[in-house]
Design an enzyme around this catalytic site. Structure first.
Site, short mmCIF file in Angstrom:
data_model
loop_
_atom_site.label_atom_id
_atom_site.label_comp_id
_atom_site.label_asym_id
_atom_site.label_seq_id
_atom_site.Cartn_x
_atom_site.Cartn_y
_atom_site.Cartn_z
N THR A 240 0.81 -1.22 0.00
CA THR A 240 0.00 0.00 0.00
C THR A 240 0.84 1.28 0.00
O THR A 240 0.29 2.38 -0.01
CB THR A 240 -0.89 0.05 1.26
OG1 THR A 240 -0.03 0.08 2.42
CG2 THR A 240 -1.82 -1.15 1.35
N LYS A 241 2.15 1.14 0.03
CA LYS A 241 3.02 2.30 0.23
C LYS A 241 3.09 3.19 -1.02
O LYS A 241 2.64 2.79 -2.09
CB LYS A 241 4.42 1.83 0.64
CG LYS A 241 4.46 1.19 2.03
CD LYS A 241 4.18 2.21 3.09
CE LYS A 241 4.45 1.74 4.51
NZ LYS A 241 3.56 0.70 5.04
N PRO A 242 3.68 4.41 -0.90
CA PRO A 242 3.69 5.34 -2.05
C PRO A 242 4.22 4.70 -3.34
O PRO A 242 3.70 4.97 -4.42
CB PRO A 242 4.60 6.48 -1.57
CG PRO A 242 4.38 6.50 -0.08
CD PRO A 242 4.23 5.06 0.32
#
Ligand code: PLP
Length: 386
Positions: free
Chosen positions: A182-184
């Site tokens: 889910t990270k950038p």
């Protein structure tokens, strides 16, 4: 529920699929030329001399501490509002985490609290750029320099973020990024350690691959020597070329993904403004830019008929996924029993804890999805007003 807006989703398309397929067909899928290129491109993007690709941010935090020479008998200050990995890495290194309260605006590590906790055994401070907003880089850098202790940035939530002259990843002696789903940007699972210090980078690299003096790609190459030394019992934290290929495509899109997150944040800030029981996160300013990894709101529960979980359930019924970032570490049994000092209090974190709720904010959300979230939040807010 096809209209359901999930809490988070990675933004992956044909370019990522092509890159991964290319590596799968190449005959080499473990750590090799892709990881090497990803490291160089990432270091260039963040603005550090070195980057070491690893299989998680947790690994990056752990190895950063080992490379800084931190171990048994040492103390490391971390904020209580973070994911458990920040403090667990300190324990993995054999050192003692010391929890500190956060400041009330961004809920990031409070330099004043840090100053009070610095003692003879303190060897490092680990600010977390919570939600993508940099944690007081100027004051914390100054404090660490004054006391001769290391600054390790937990930059799991940032790519990119900046505060005045400071850019996430460049302020610390070493920094750790996450590429969790889910990270950038994502490599499915993965992390990166960044530093300007060649010794720290080299130490981390050796620790990351069993303590071997030579990585596999340099032993299996046609004509390469197979011999290697082992100078320590290392870990298995290296990143595969399959992940690195995915990461390289994601990194090339990082600015576009960031712009999309920022647009969604601006829409929420505009459309949800004025709801009396909802405290919105502070907006960007001209020289303070969040990565907008998360969009945390705080519920003014004293004026509401529902608690945070009931509000979340209501949003779920209305077709919107949410999450909670974070339950403070001192609320968990292990930290309460093993880390919290006698009489220690965390009033700012405690005041925020039961009120925090993260709304969906990911680049693949189209205007319709953003609008559905806005409508659902307004409706849930209306329904729970007392
Ligand atoms: C603040 C923070 N630090 C560290 C981590 C650990 O990252 P990883 O899952 O890549 O090990 C996370 C993961 O969500 C995080 O939120």
């Amino acid at each position: 529920m096809s209209d359901y807006v999930p809490f988070a989703e990675p933004t992956l398309d044909e370019a990522e699929i092509d890159a991964v397929t290319r590596v799968l067909r190449s005959g080499w899928v473990s750590t090799g030329v892709e990881a090497d290129s990803f490291e160089k491109e990432f270091a260039n993007y963040v603005g550090t001399r070195h980057a070491v690709a690893l299989n998680s941010c947790t690994a990056a935090l752990h190895l950063a501490l080992l490379a800084l020479g931190i171990g048994p008998g040492d103390e490391v200050i971390v904020p209580t509002i973070t994911f458990t990995a920040t403090a667990a890495a300190v324990v993995h290194a054999g050192a003692t985490p010391v929890l500190a309260d956060v400041e009330p605006v961004h809920l990031t590590l409070d330099p004043e609290q840090v100053e009070k906790l610095i003692g003879k055994r303190t060897k490092a401070v680990v600010p977390v750029h919570f939600t993508g907003r940099m944690a007081s880089p100027g004051p914390l850098r100054e404090l660490c320099d004054q006391h001769g202790i290391a600054l390790l940035e937990d930059a799991a939530h940032t790519l990119p973020a900046s505060d005045g002259p400071y850019r996430a990843g460049q302020v610390g002696d070493v920094s750790a990024f996450s590429f969790f789903a889910t990270k950038p940007i994502t490599t499915a699972e993965g992390g990166m350690l960044c530093t300007d210090d060649s010794r720290i980078a080299e130490e981390a690299r050796v620790w990351s691959l069993h303590g071997l003096s030579r990585g596999a790609v340099n032993r299996y190459r046609p004509g390469a020597r197979a011999a290697y030394d082992v100078d320590r019992p290392g870990f298995k934290y290296n990143m595969s070329d399959v992940q690195a290929a995915l990461g390289r495509v994601q990194l090339a899109k990082a600015d576009r993904l960031h712009a999309a997150r920022t647009t969604i944040a601006e829409t929420y800030l505009r459309e949800l403004d004025g709801l009396p029981n909802l405290r919105l996160p502070a907006p960007d300013t001209a020289d303070n830019l969040s990565s907008w990894y998360l969009f945390p709101v705080q519920l003014r529960l004293e004026n509401m008929q529902a608690d945070r979980d009931a509000f979340r359930d209501e949003l779920h019924e209305l077709g919107v996924g949410t999450s909670v970032h974070f339950v403070p570490l001192h609320h968990f049994s292990w930290y309460a029993e093993n880390v919290v000092r006698d009489g220690q209090r965390f009033p700012v974190a405690d005041a925020a804890a039961g009120r925090l709720l993260s709304l969906p904010i990911f680049p693949a959300m189209d205007d319709g999805a953003v609008e559905r979230v806005v409508t659902a939040v307004r409706k849930a807010h209306e329904g729970t007003r007392s």
